[in-house]
Write a protein that holds these residues in place. Structure first.
Motif, PDB file in Angstrom:
ATOM      1  N   GLY A 152       0.785  -1.233   0.000  1.00 50.88           N
ATOM      2  CA  GLY A 152       0.000   0.000   0.000  1.00 50.88           C
ATOM      3  C   GLY A 152       0.808   1.270   0.000  1.00 50.88           C
ATOM      4  N   SER A 153       2.056   1.209  -0.517  1.00 50.47           N
ATOM      5  CA  SER A 153       2.890   2.404  -0.476  1.00 50.47           C
ATOM      6  C   SER A 153       2.892   3.190  -1.786  1.00 50.47           C
ATOM      7  N   ARG A 154       2.427   2.562  -2.902  1.00 49.29           N
ATOM      8  CA  ARG A 154       2.487   3.279  -4.171  1.00 49.29           C
ATOM      9  C   ARG A 154       1.370   2.823  -5.096  1.00 49.29           C
ATOM     10  N   TYR A 155       1.165   3.614  -6.122  1.00 47.29           N
ATOM     11  CA  TYR A 155       0.194   3.373  -7.183  1.00 47.29           C
ATOM     12  C   TYR A 155      -1.167   3.050  -6.603  1.00 47.29           C
ATOM     13  N   PHE A 156      -1.879   2.038  -7.154  1.00 48.97           N
ATOM     14  CA  PHE A 156      -3.249   1.837  -6.686  1.00 48.97           C
ATOM     15  C   PHE A 156      -3.296   1.226  -5.287  1.00 48.97           C
ATOM     16  N   GLY A 157      -2.188   0.664  -4.800  1.00 49.90           N
ATOM     17  CA  GLY A 157      -2.164   0.170  -3.422  1.00 49.90           C
ATOM     18  C   GLY A 157      -2.393   1.288  -2.427  1.00 49.90           C
ATOM     19  N   ARG A 158      -1.791   2.426  -2.682  1.00 54.82           N
ATOM     20  CA  ARG A 158      -2.001   3.584  -1.804  1.00 54.82           C
ATOM     21  C   ARG A 158      -3.446   4.057  -1.892  1.00 54.82           C
ATOM     22  N   GLN A 159      -4.028   3.976  -3.088  1.00 61.49           N
ATOM     23  CA  GLN A 159      -5.427   4.380  -3.231  1.00 61.49           C
ATOM     24  C   GLN A 159      -6.363   3.431  -2.488  1.00 61.49           C
ATOM     25  N   VAL A 160      -6.010   2.149  -2.410  1.00 62.11           N
ATOM     26  CA  VAL A 160      -6.812   1.206  -1.622  1.00 62.11           C
ATOM     27  C   VAL A 160      -6.865   1.666  -0.169  1.00 62.11           C
ATOM     28  N   VAL A 161      -5.712   2.041   0.354  1.00 62.52           N
ATOM     29  CA  VAL A 161      -5.639   2.529   1.738  1.00 62.52           C
ATOM     30  C   VAL A 161      -6.552   3.740   1.924  1.00 62.52           C
ATOM     31  N   GLU A 162      -6.486   4.675   0.986  1.00 64.22           N
ATOM     32  CA  GLU A 162      -7.293   5.889   1.101  1.00 64.22           C
ATOM     33  C   GLU A 162      -8.776   5.601   0.945  1.00 64.22           C
ATOM     34  N   GLU A 163      -9.118   4.667   0.046  1.00 64.51           N
ATOM     35  CA  GLU A 163     -10.528   4.277  -0.130  1.00 64.51           C
ATOM     36  C   GLU A 163     -11.089   3.681   1.161  1.00 64.51           C
ATOM     37  N   LEU A 164     -10.331   2.807   1.788  1.00 67.32           N
ATOM     38  CA  LEU A 164     -10.785   2.185   3.037  1.00 67.32           C
ATOM     39  C   LEU A 164     -10.900   3.227   4.148  1.00 67.32           C
ATOM     40  N   ARG A 165      -9.916   4.078   4.252  1.00 70.07           N
ATOM     41  CA  ARG A 165      -9.950   5.136   5.272  1.00 70.07           C
ATOM     42  C   ARG A 165     -11.162   6.036   5.074  1.00 70.07           C
ATOM     43  N   ASP A 166     -11.408   6.439   3.832  1.00 67.58           N
ATOM     44  CA  ASP A 166     -12.517   7.350   3.552  1.00 67.58           C
ATOM     45  C   ASP A 166     -13.869   6.677   3.727  1.00 67.58           C
ATOM     46  N   ALA A 167     -13.889   5.335   3.678  1.00 66.53           N
ATOM     47  CA  ALA A 167     -15.131   4.587   3.922  1.00 66.53           C
ATOM     48  C   ALA A 167     -15.398   4.412   5.412  1.00 66.53           C
ATOM     49  N   GLY A 168     -14.488   4.895   6.245  1.00 63.70           N
ATOM     50  CA  GLY A 168     -14.676   4.839   7.687  1.00 63.70           C
ATOM     51  C   GLY A 168     -13.948   3.722   8.385  1.00 63.70           C
ATOM     52  N   ALA A 169     -13.157   2.956   7.662  1.00 57.89           N
ATOM     53  CA  ALA A 169     -12.410   1.864   8.286  1.00 57.89           C
ATOM     54  C   ALA A 169     -11.195   2.415   9.029  1.00 57.89           C
ATOM     55  N   ALA A 170     -10.822   1.730  10.099  1.00 52.28           N
ATOM     56  CA  ALA A 170      -9.552   2.004  10.764  1.00 52.28           C
ATOM     57  C   ALA A 170      -8.498   1.186  10.028  1.00 52.28           C
TER      58      ALA A 170
END
Length: 296
Positions: free
Chosen positions: A8-26
């Protein structure tokens, strides 16, 4: 909802992290720490290949789901199965269309999930999976064996997301940019005499799909690709329309074919993802913009 993302440090992996965070996940990210984690995310530093270090970094943490972005070998999969055995009930492995590489054939139908029989896939943990060059040269096999090991041995529910060729955004592979540059400069693009169709997916959409899969409850393999496959000639034509340049395609020159020219089918059937409730956009919806971004 607590979710761990490995990589989750680059490209779409980082976007996965942001998608989960923005969905309310810890969200907890585990990687070697070469890139700072997004704001609002817990960052644990560990090398996933070092089982003791990974256990130490995780301590007594438990997660509702894990998304593994950087599992390339059965050895890494075996470590994950042991380390997360009591830490999560759900594991999402980011896999690849390349697991079908040995099955695709010229003129073949789109590849569906049951085409790959993981029960028959040989496992060999003694191969030099710790050598970077070997792993790169055996990418498809490493991913297949990782899927097979987790499918057979994992003590948690498993989802394997077989991702199409990803385009758009900050693509570190440079494959789309390679085409855009050659076509824009009027240089020849080497292709097979009869190139086969392939599936593609936009980087933002595969990130959304992986985050959605982490929060869902289905299991098993699932193909992830935009609607509408294309061969390299159609891809070049689309790039030409977006850039205003005429593609020059060459065959039989002895030159290595360009990255998205294939001699076997890489088109994927996405019926299962649609039945599960996620319908991908059409490749024609986003490709022109992705080309413009690569052209900038």
């Amino acid at each position: 909802m607590d979710v761990c993302v490995i990589g989750g440090s680059r490209y779409f992996g980082r976007q996965v992290v942001e998608e989960l965070r923005d969905a309310g996940a810890a969200v907890t990210v585990v990687n070697r720490g070469s890139t700072p984690a997004p704001h609002g995310v817990t960052h644990l530093r560990a090398d996933r290949d070092d089982e003791a270090a990974l256990r130490s970094a995780l301590a007594d943490r438990r997660f509702d789901a894990v998304v593994d972005q950087v599992c390339y070998t059965p050895v890494q999969a075996a470590i994950a199965a042991r380390v997360f055995a009591s830490r999560t009930p759900r594991y999402v492995l980011t896999s690849t269309v390349e697991v079908y590489a040995h099955l695709g054939r010229p003129g073949g139908p789109p590849l569906a999930e049951p085409a790959l029989d993981l029960s028959a896939e040989p496992l060999d943990l003694q191969l030099p999976w710790n050598e970077q060059d070997f792993v790169a040269a055996h990418y498809a096999e490493g991913k297949r064996q990782a899927e097979a090991l987790l499918t057979r041995q994992a003590p948690f529910d498993l989802v394997t997301v077989r991702t199409a060729h990803v385009l758009g955004g900050a693509d570190f592979t440079g494959r789309l940019a390679h085409y855009v540059e050659l076509i824009g400069r009027g240089l020849p693009v080497a292709v097979h005499a009869a190139p086969q169709r392939a599936s593609f997916v936009h980087e933002a959409e595969i990130a959304r799909f992986l985050a959605w899969a982490a929060l869902a409850d289905f299991t098993g393999p699932v193909n992830a690709a935009s609607q509408g496959s294309m061969d390299v000639r159609e891809l070049c034509a689309a790039i030409g329309r977006a850039t205003g340049a005429e593609p020059r395609l060459t065959t039989g020159t002895g030159e290595q074919p360009s990255p998205f020219s294939f001699d076997r089918c890489y088109a994927m059937d996405t019926g299962r993802s649609a039945r599960l409730g996620f319908r991908f956009s059409a490749v024609t919806d986003w490709l022109p913009q992705a080309v413009k971004e690569a052209h900038a």
